[in-house]
Write a protein that holds these residues in place. Structure first.
Motif, mmCIF file in Angstrom:
data_model
loop_
_atom_site.group_PDB
_atom_site.id
_atom_site.type_symbol
_atom_site.label_atom_id
_atom_site.label_comp_id
_atom_site.label_asym_id
_atom_site.label_seq_id
_atom_site.Cartn_x
_atom_site.Cartn_y
_atom_site.Cartn_z
ATOM 1 N N GLN A 455 6.249 3.875 5.898
ATOM 2 C CA GLN A 455 6.683 4.231 4.672
ATOM 3 C C GLN A 455 6.473 3.254 3.686
ATOM 4 O O GLN A 455 5.950 3.578 2.508
ATOM 5 N N ALA A 456 6.883 1.760 4.224
ATOM 6 C CA ALA A 456 6.547 0.715 3.031
ATOM 7 C C ALA A 456 5.130 0.612 2.748
ATOM 8 O O ALA A 456 4.752 0.482 1.514
ATOM 9 N N LYS A 457 4.446 0.574 3.909
ATOM 10 C CA LYS A 457 2.824 0.648 3.502
ATOM 11 C C LYS A 457 2.421 1.651 2.598
ATOM 12 O O LYS A 457 1.485 1.454 1.795
ATOM 13 N N ALA A 458 2.714 2.810 3.033
ATOM 14 C CA ALA A 458 2.440 4.043 2.004
ATOM 15 C C ALA A 458 2.915 3.653 0.664
ATOM 16 O O ALA A 458 1.972 4.228 -0.330
ATOM 17 N N ASP A 459 4.092 3.276 0.419
ATOM 18 C CA ASP A 459 4.519 3.108 -0.865
ATOM 19 C C ASP A 459 3.766 2.171 -1.549
ATOM 20 O O ASP A 459 3.450 2.078 -2.889
ATOM 21 N N GLU A 460 3.437 0.805 -0.745
ATOM 22 C CA GLU A 460 2.739 -0.081 -1.543
ATOM 23 C C GLU A 460 1.427 0.353 -1.957
ATOM 24 O O GLU A 460 0.964 0.276 -2.948
ATOM 25 N N ALA A 462 0.547 3.567 -2.460
ATOM 26 C CA ALA A 462 0.504 4.542 -3.730
ATOM 27 C C ALA A 462 0.896 3.794 -4.961
ATOM 28 O O ALA A 462 0.299 4.083 -6.174
ATOM 29 N N GLN A 463 1.557 2.663 -4.947
ATOM 30 C CA GLN A 463 1.933 1.877 -6.147
ATOM 31 C C GLN A 463 0.616 1.193 -6.740
ATOM 32 O O GLN A 463 0.303 1.085 -7.817
ATOM 33 N N ARG A 466 -1.537 3.785 -8.166
ATOM 34 C CA ARG A 466 -0.797 4.068 -9.714
ATOM 35 C C ARG A 466 -1.431 3.006 -10.720
ATOM 36 O O ARG A 466 -1.677 3.273 -11.787
#
Length: 522
Positions: A455-460, A462-463, A466
């Protein structure tokens, strides 16, 4: 008349004197000896029925199956009637009140006891263990007592052996070294006993002695006949069982001193099996039980081929002796004959050793204790005929006796309450569940950590995406105007260019001349 004598009428001596075993001396023990086929079983039968008629319960082992006939009314032939008449005996055919027992539960009610009640000494004897293995077995029993683990059957003992083996290091620090090899040897010995059917002997409901020491409403004692035809294939189990039964009688019965008649008479057939290769500790236990059980009102009678089969320390305590014929062909047999003859009080009318060899079937040398407790002079005696059947009972007759037995239904069904095997299995189950829960919890934690990482990798990612989108969506600044270059030259730039052009032209011409002049000279 023999019937009026204050004892058990055994037979008539050559001096036309009745030979009787006094009931108030019957608890001083005895021996019935003689070669095969000389009449020992018939003597045992008439003694068992005689005690029963006097209101004394009896326990005896039926090694060949012949003794089961005591449960049936006799049908005396002319020979038996003639012998009874010769003795002045009125022979009234009569059966004894009989209860059949069988360790295997096939030809009698099953007899069971628990492993704990047998104890390590008899169990080691039964398993034929050496001293080191017996020591390990003693440790196993100690651990069972300490940790409150009931040893009821062989499954319990086997489970506890595994438990002790798994915890040998910890247990060894407390009570001594426990070698895995000894544990394995005991387990193999248990397997042999189990394959011989010995596991049927261990379990519950355990035998209650009061079910053997019964006196009927007619005043006759119960005759307990143990079918040993199959049991004799496991001689150590047979000997250990009978010694256990004696030990239980000794421990549970109260002191009565010298009663008018015994509370129980115990016949130990094939007694030599008890003493063959017996360790010293076992012999001491036998000697102690035989010596002390007299005061409990129990008479013990050993039935064997030769009195020499019985250790001297035990034989010395046997006051009542009935000796059937012995054959002495080999040096060892002659030695046994001499020992047997010397154990009797001498009769001047005959040579005891010669008389023993010349006895016919149904004859015996008899010496019993008198009123003062002294052995009588040995007498050559014709044994009286029995009132019950000579020969075995049929299967149908045995089944009818068992159907009417006072203990019918008490021991037929096996009980299996929680004991060492179940407790240790529950412990293992609880440990396995705890380990499974710990593994599941660790896996859940690992899965959660992995999911968090993903999830952290996915958030990074996605960030970053963006940020790129924002960068692409932002307006671009207008480009700055470029300054236009001027073609005008300064005077210095013009002079420099002129000088360079002039020098280049001059150099070019000189080179060409040199090249062309060289060509002309050639």
């Amino acid at each position: 008349m023999p019937d009026a004598l204050p004892g058990l009428f055994l037979g008539q001596s050559d001096a036309d004197q009745p030979e009787s075993l006094l009931f108030n001396r019957a608890n001083r023990h005895g021996v019935v000896a003689g070669a095969t086929g000389t009449g020992k079983t018939v003597t045992l039968q008439i003694m068992a029925q005689g005690f029963s008629d006097a209101g004394v319960p009896v326990f005896c082992a039926d090694v060949k199956g012949d003794l089961s006939g005591i449960s049936q009314v006799g049908t005396p032939n002319e020979k038996l009637i003639a012998r009874a008449t010769e003795m002045g005996l009125t022979l009234t055919p009569r059966a004894a009140p009989t209860v059949f027992w069988d360790l295997y539960g096939q030809k009698g009610h099953p007899i069971r006891t628990t492993v704990s009640e047998i104890g390590p000494v008899l169990m080691a004897r039964m398993l034929n263990l050496n001293d080191v293995q017996e020591g390990v077995l003693t440790v196993v029993f100690h651990v069972a007592d300490k940790e409150g683990l009931l040893l009821l059957d062989l499954d319990d003992l086997r489970s506890l052996l595994v438990y002790v083996g798994e915890n040998a290091e910890r247990i060894g620090r407390e009570v001594g070294n426990v070698a895995p090899a000894s544990i394995a040897s005991i387990q193999r010995a248990l397997l042999q006993v189990e394959q011989q059917g010995g596991d049927a002997f261990f379990g519950e409901p355990a035998l209650k002695l009061e079910d053997m020491i019964r006196v009927g409403l007619d005043g006759r004692g119960q005759v307990n006949v143990l079918d040993s035809t199959r049991l004799m294939n496991s001689p150590r189990l047979y000997a250990a069982f009978l010694l256990w039964l004696l030990s239980e009688l000794f421990e549970q019965l109260p002191e009565v001193g010298d009663p008018e008649k015994p509370r129980l008479v115990f016949f130990f057939d094939e007694a030599h099996l008890l003493f063959n290769d017996a360790p010293r500790a076992l012999l001491e236990k036998v000697e102690q039980v035989v010596r002390l059980i007299r005061s409990k009102g129990v008479g013990v009678y050993f039935v064997t081929q030769n009195p020499a089969d019985i250790p001297d320390s035990v034989l010395a305590q046997l006051g009542n002796r009935i000796q059937h014929a012995l054959r002495a062909y080999t040096p060892s047999e002659q030695k046994g004959l001499k020992a047997a003859s010397q154990s009797f009080r001498v009769n001047a009318a005959f040579d005891t050793a010669e008389a023993i060899q010349g006895l016919g079937v149904g004859e015996a040398l008899v010496s019993v204790l008198d009123e003062k407790g002294a052995p009588t002079i040995v007498a050559r005696t014709k044994i009286r005929p029995p009132a019950s059947r000579l020969g075995p009972a049929t299967d149908a007759e045995r089944a009818a006796i068992m159907a009417a037995s006072p203990v019918r239904g008490l021991y037929d069904q096996v009980l299996n309450r929680e004991s060492a095997a179940e407790i240790l299995a529950n412990r293992h189950s609880a440990a396995d569940q705890a380990e499974a829960q710990a593994q599941a919890q660790a896996k859940a934690q690992a899965d959660a950590a992995k999911a968090a990482e993903i999830q952290a990798k996915a958030d990074e990612k996605a960030q970053k995406e963006r940020a790129r989108e924002q960068a692409r969506a932002a307006p671009r600044p207008a480009p700055a105007p470029r300054a236009r270059a001027s073609n005008r030259q300064t005077p210095m730039e013009a002079l420099t260019k002129s000088v360079l052009r002039t020098a280049g032209s001059t150099l070019t011409r000189e080179l060409m001349r040199g090249i062309l002049g060289g060509l002309k000279r050639r």
